[in-house]
Design a protein around this motif. Structure first.
Motif, mmCIF file in Angstrom:
data_model
loop_
_atom_site.group_PDB
_atom_site.id
_atom_site.type_symbol
_atom_site.label_atom_id
_atom_site.label_comp_id
_atom_site.label_asym_id
_atom_site.label_seq_id
_atom_site.Cartn_x
_atom_site.Cartn_y
_atom_site.Cartn_z
ATOM 1 N N GLU A 60 4.585 0.448 10.377
ATOM 2 C CA GLU A 60 5.085 -0.705 9.637
ATOM 3 C C GLU A 60 5.466 -0.382 8.195
ATOM 4 O O GLU A 60 5.628 -1.298 7.384
ATOM 5 C CB GLU A 60 4.022 -1.808 9.634
ATOM 6 C CG GLU A 60 3.644 -2.295 11.008
ATOM 7 C CD GLU A 60 4.784 -3.015 11.701
ATOM 8 O OE1 GLU A 60 5.524 -3.758 11.022
ATOM 9 O OE2 GLU A 60 4.945 -2.815 12.907
ATOM 10 N N THR A 61 5.601 0.894 7.849
ATOM 11 C CA THR A 61 5.842 1.249 6.449
ATOM 12 C C THR A 61 7.157 0.692 5.911
ATOM 13 O O THR A 61 7.257 0.392 4.723
ATOM 14 C CB THR A 61 5.810 2.772 6.239
ATOM 15 O OG1 THR A 61 6.763 3.384 7.108
ATOM 16 C CG2 THR A 61 4.423 3.319 6.483
ATOM 17 N N GLU A 62 8.156 0.530 6.759
ATOM 18 C CA GLU A 62 9.419 -0.046 6.287
ATOM 19 C C GLU A 62 9.202 -1.477 5.794
ATOM 20 O O GLU A 62 9.725 -1.884 4.756
ATOM 21 C CB GLU A 62 10.463 -0.047 7.396
ATOM 22 C CG GLU A 62 11.783 -0.646 6.964
ATOM 23 C CD GLU A 62 12.789 -0.762 8.091
ATOM 24 O OE1 GLU A 62 13.756 -1.521 7.898
ATOM 25 O OE2 GLU A 62 12.627 -0.124 9.142
ATOM 26 N N ALA A 63 8.390 -2.249 6.518
ATOM 27 C CA ALA A 63 8.102 -3.626 6.110
ATOM 28 C C ALA A 63 7.301 -3.650 4.812
ATOM 29 O O ALA A 63 7.571 -4.452 3.913
ATOM 30 C CB ALA A 63 7.331 -4.351 7.208
ATOM 31 N N LEU A 65 7.294 -1.373 2.480
ATOM 32 C CA LEU A 65 8.212 -0.956 1.416
ATOM 33 C C LEU A 65 9.083 -2.127 0.972
ATOM 34 O O LEU A 65 9.294 -2.341 -0.224
ATOM 35 C CB LEU A 65 9.079 0.215 1.900
ATOM 36 C CG LEU A 65 10.046 0.810 0.889
ATOM 37 C CD1 LEU A 65 9.283 1.390 -0.298
ATOM 38 C CD2 LEU A 65 10.890 1.897 1.544
ATOM 39 N N HIS A 66 9.561 -2.887 1.933
ATOM 40 C CA HIS A 66 10.367 -4.077 1.616
ATOM 41 C C HIS A 66 9.543 -5.066 0.787
ATOM 42 O O HIS A 66 10.038 -5.649 -0.169
ATOM 43 C CB HIS A 66 10.848 -4.732 2.906
ATOM 44 C CG HIS A 66 11.686 -5.938 2.698
ATOM 45 N ND1 HIS A 66 13.027 -5.891 2.432
ATOM 46 C CD2 HIS A 66 11.362 -7.253 2.699
ATOM 47 C CE1 HIS A 66 13.495 -7.105 2.270
ATOM 48 N NE2 HIS A 66 12.505 -7.957 2.439
ATOM 49 N N PHE A 127 -0.023 4.229 0.255
ATOM 50 C CA PHE A 127 0.045 4.344 1.715
ATOM 51 C C PHE A 127 1.485 4.569 2.162
ATOM 52 O O PHE A 127 1.762 5.440 2.987
ATOM 53 C CB PHE A 127 -0.533 3.088 2.371
ATOM 54 C CG PHE A 127 -0.527 3.141 3.870
ATOM 55 C CD1 PHE A 127 -1.584 3.727 4.551
ATOM 56 C CD2 PHE A 127 0.529 2.606 4.608
ATOM 57 C CE1 PHE A 127 -1.584 3.783 5.936
ATOM 58 C CE2 PHE A 127 0.536 2.661 5.982
ATOM 59 C CZ PHE A 127 -0.526 3.252 6.658
ATOM 60 N N VAL A 128 2.415 3.795 1.609
ATOM 61 C CA VAL A 128 3.827 3.917 1.977
ATOM 62 C C VAL A 128 4.353 5.288 1.564
ATOM 63 O O VAL A 128 5.074 5.947 2.327
ATOM 64 C CB VAL A 128 4.661 2.783 1.336
ATOM 65 C CG1 VAL A 128 6.153 3.040 1.488
ATOM 66 C CG2 VAL A 128 4.281 1.445 1.946
ATOM 67 N N HIS A 132 5.672 6.928 4.921
ATOM 68 C CA HIS A 132 7.003 6.420 5.250
ATOM 69 C C HIS A 132 7.989 7.555 5.485
ATOM 70 O O HIS A 132 8.054 8.511 4.728
ATOM 71 C CB HIS A 132 7.534 5.512 4.133
ATOM 72 C CG HIS A 132 8.871 4.918 4.444
ATOM 73 N ND1 HIS A 132 9.053 4.016 5.456
ATOM 74 C CD2 HIS A 132 10.089 5.122 3.893
ATOM 75 C CE1 HIS A 132 10.327 3.681 5.504
ATOM 76 N NE2 HIS A 132 10.979 4.330 4.574
ATOM 77 N N GLU A 133 8.757 7.408 6.564
ATOM 78 C CA GLU A 133 9.855 8.327 6.873
ATOM 79 C C GLU A 133 11.087 7.484 7.154
ATOM 80 O O GLU A 133 11.057 6.618 8.025
ATOM 81 C CB GLU A 133 9.521 9.172 8.105
ATOM 82 C CG GLU A 133 8.346 10.100 7.910
ATOM 83 C CD GLU A 133 7.994 10.866 9.172
ATOM 84 O OE1 GLU A 133 8.780 10.830 10.140
ATOM 85 O OE2 GLU A 133 6.931 11.484 9.185
#
Length: 177
Positions: A60-63, A65-66, A127-128, A132-133
């Protein structure tokens, strides 16, 4: 990370609602609580309603980050109405705006957006950064696409149709018919 949820009760503005409730803050690293009164000003009361775990997932890293790059980084408190001494049960706290939207879609839960404290923002950001990738965008291609640009005006031959249904014109001897 355990996160405490602060709910504020204010007097209702209509005769049908005796009180109005809002989630106003979160307390990162808070201990257990069960509707402990924190502050009272006249008829306005703030409660440390519950402490729930905030869990982060690599998928869920994209969320996240958003959420942390928004104008006002926030966490979302999901509450369920219950019948009893207290009006709500705190179901979860999430840093994902996408997950919060899913709970909003059901219409059964109350979702409140609460500003993210600096310590929690640093924890989620770390964490992100570690997990995140970026995913490369791959444009989907249509299979069996007709690319010659020619219309035959027939439509679907399996469907019987009366003569007054529109069919695209065909070109015969230099003019449209």
């Amino acid at each position: 990370m355990p996160v405490g949820v602060v709910l504020r009760r204010t007097p209702g503005v209509t005769r049908w609602a005796k009180h109005a409730w809002r989630a106003v803050a979160v307390l990162p690293g808070a201990g257990p609580a069960d509707w402990r009164e924190l502050r009272r000003e006249g008829e306005t009361v703030e409660y440390h309603a519950a402490t729930v775990p905030l869990e982060l997932y690599r998928a869920e890293t994209e969320a996240y980050l958003h959420g942390i790059t928004a104008r006002e980084p926030s966490v979302y408190v999901v509450m369920r109405k219950i019948v009893g001494e207290h009006p709500f049960e705190v179901a979860l706290v999430t840093a994902s705006p996408y997950e919060a939207q899913d709970y909003c879609d059901s219409g059964e839960d109350v979702v409140e957006k609460v500003p993210m404290p600096q310590g929690l923002l640093a924890w989620v950001g770390d964490f992100v950064e570690r997990h995140h990738e970026d995913e490369e965008f791959v444009k989907r291609r249509r299979k069996n696409a007709k690319v010659d640009g020619e219309q035959d005006g027939i439509g679907d031959p399996r469907i019987v149709k009366p003569a007054d249904i529109y069919a695209s014109p065909t070109l015969k001897r230099g003019r449209l018919q």
